[in-house]
Design a protein around this motif. Sequence first.
Motif, PDB file in Angstrom:
ATOM      1  N   ILE A  89       2.081  22.526 -19.867  1.00 39.24           N
ATOM      2  CA  ILE A  89       2.114  22.541 -18.401  1.00 39.24           C
ATOM      3  C   ILE A  89       1.811  21.153 -17.845  1.00 39.24           C
ATOM      4  CG2 ILE A  89       0.930  23.432 -16.350  1.00 39.24           C
ATOM      5  CD1 ILE A  89       0.685  26.119 -17.925  1.00 39.24           C
ATOM      6  N   LEU A  90       0.781  20.503 -18.374  1.00 43.52           N
ATOM      7  CA  LEU A  90       0.405  19.171 -17.904  1.00 43.52           C
ATOM      8  C   LEU A  90       1.500  18.152 -18.199  1.00 43.52           C
ATOM      9  CD1 LEU A  90      -3.332  19.212 -19.011  1.00 43.52           C
ATOM     10  CD2 LEU A  90      -2.454  19.478 -16.686  1.00 43.52           C
ATOM     11  N   CYS A  91       2.091  18.239 -19.360  1.00 44.96           N
ATOM     12  CA  CYS A  91       3.178  17.341 -19.732  1.00 44.96           C
ATOM     13  C   CYS A  91       4.387  17.543 -18.819  1.00 44.96           C
ATOM     14  CB  CYS A  91       3.558  17.562 -21.194  1.00 44.96           C
ATOM     15  SG  CYS A  91       4.829  16.442 -21.801  1.00 44.96           S
ATOM     16  N   CYS A  92       4.719  18.786 -18.559  1.00 47.51           N
ATOM     17  CA  CYS A  92       5.849  19.095 -17.682  1.00 47.51           C
ATOM     18  C   CYS A  92       5.601  18.554 -16.279  1.00 47.51           C
ATOM     19  CB  CYS A  92       6.102  20.597 -17.639  1.00 47.51           C
ATOM     20  SG  CYS A  92       7.554  21.043 -16.665  1.00 47.51           S
ATOM     21  N   PHE A  93       4.374  18.663 -15.801  1.00 42.66           N
ATOM     22  CA  PHE A  93       4.066  18.111 -14.480  1.00 42.66           C
ATOM     23  C   PHE A  93       4.299  16.605 -14.460  1.00 42.66           C
ATOM     24  CE2 PHE A  93       1.104  15.835 -11.706  1.00 42.66           C
ATOM     25  CZ  PHE A  93       1.657  16.202 -10.490  1.00 42.66           C
ATOM     26  N   GLU A  94       3.793  15.908 -15.456  1.00 43.59           N
ATOM     27  CA  GLU A  94       3.950  14.451 -15.496  1.00 43.59           C
ATOM     28  C   GLU A  94       5.426  14.073 -15.562  1.00 43.59           C
ATOM     29  OE1 GLU A  94       1.621  12.363 -14.780  1.00 43.59           O
ATOM     30  OE2 GLU A  94       0.013  13.858 -14.841  1.00 43.59           O
ATOM     31  N   GLN A  95       6.207  14.783 -16.362  1.00 47.14           N
ATOM     32  CA  GLN A  95       7.643  14.511 -16.461  1.00 47.14           C
ATOM     33  C   GLN A  95       8.349  14.827 -15.139  1.00 47.14           C
ATOM     34  OE1 GLN A  95       8.783  16.914 -19.810  1.00 47.14           O
ATOM     35  NE2 GLN A  95       8.148  15.361 -21.303  1.00 47.14           N
ATOM     36  N   SER A  96       7.973  15.945 -14.525  1.00 49.86           N
ATOM     37  CA  SER A  96       8.576  16.334 -13.250  1.00 49.86           C
ATOM     38  C   SER A  96       8.231  15.337 -12.153  1.00 49.86           C
ATOM     39  CB  SER A  96       8.098  17.730 -12.844  1.00 49.86           C
ATOM     40  OG  SER A  96       8.504  18.688 -13.784  1.00 49.86           O
ATOM     41  N   LYS A  97       6.982  14.932 -12.113  1.00 46.17           N
ATOM     42  CA  LYS A  97       6.542  13.954 -11.108  1.00 46.17           C
ATOM     43  C   LYS A  97       7.308  12.643 -11.277  1.00 46.17           C
ATOM     44  CE  LYS A  97       2.395  11.416  -9.727  1.00 46.17           C
ATOM     45  NZ  LYS A  97       0.962  11.226 -10.037  1.00 46.17           N
ATOM     46  N   ALA A  98       7.451  12.183 -12.512  1.00 48.15           N
ATOM     47  CA  ALA A  98       8.183  10.942 -12.769  1.00 48.15           C
ATOM     48  C   ALA A  98       9.650  11.073 -12.340  1.00 48.15           C
ATOM     49  CB  ALA A  98       8.087  10.562 -14.245  1.00 48.15           C
TER      50      ALA A  98
END
Length: 111
Positions: A89-98
């Motif tokens: 979930i945290l990784c997906c957020f960082e990728q989505s934010k980028a």
Amino acid sequence: MIVWDRVRNLRDEIGADAFEEVVDLFLEEVQTEIDRLRAPREALDIEGQLHFLKGSALNLGFIAFSDLCHVGEAAAAAGQGGRVDLTEILCCFEQSKAAFLAGLTAAVMAA
């Protein structure tokens, strides 16, 4: 990962000036919850936090992140909070934010 039509529609609904404020507020509020998810699991309200993040993510078109939050929220509600993959979930957020920040000007503001 990002539903750009949703982002453009939001910008059109509230106007460009208000849109910038909404994006800033979204990123600030979501980052606060993301930071909380990094706390020891015992201190978390995983179901509540993922519910908040899911709704916030949908507002700005973060569909992949929202989907993961939904799955995690459902698992936590079923008593399976320990099985929620917070790293994913945290990784997906960082990728989505980028992806969101990289595409924001081209995909939204130029449309």
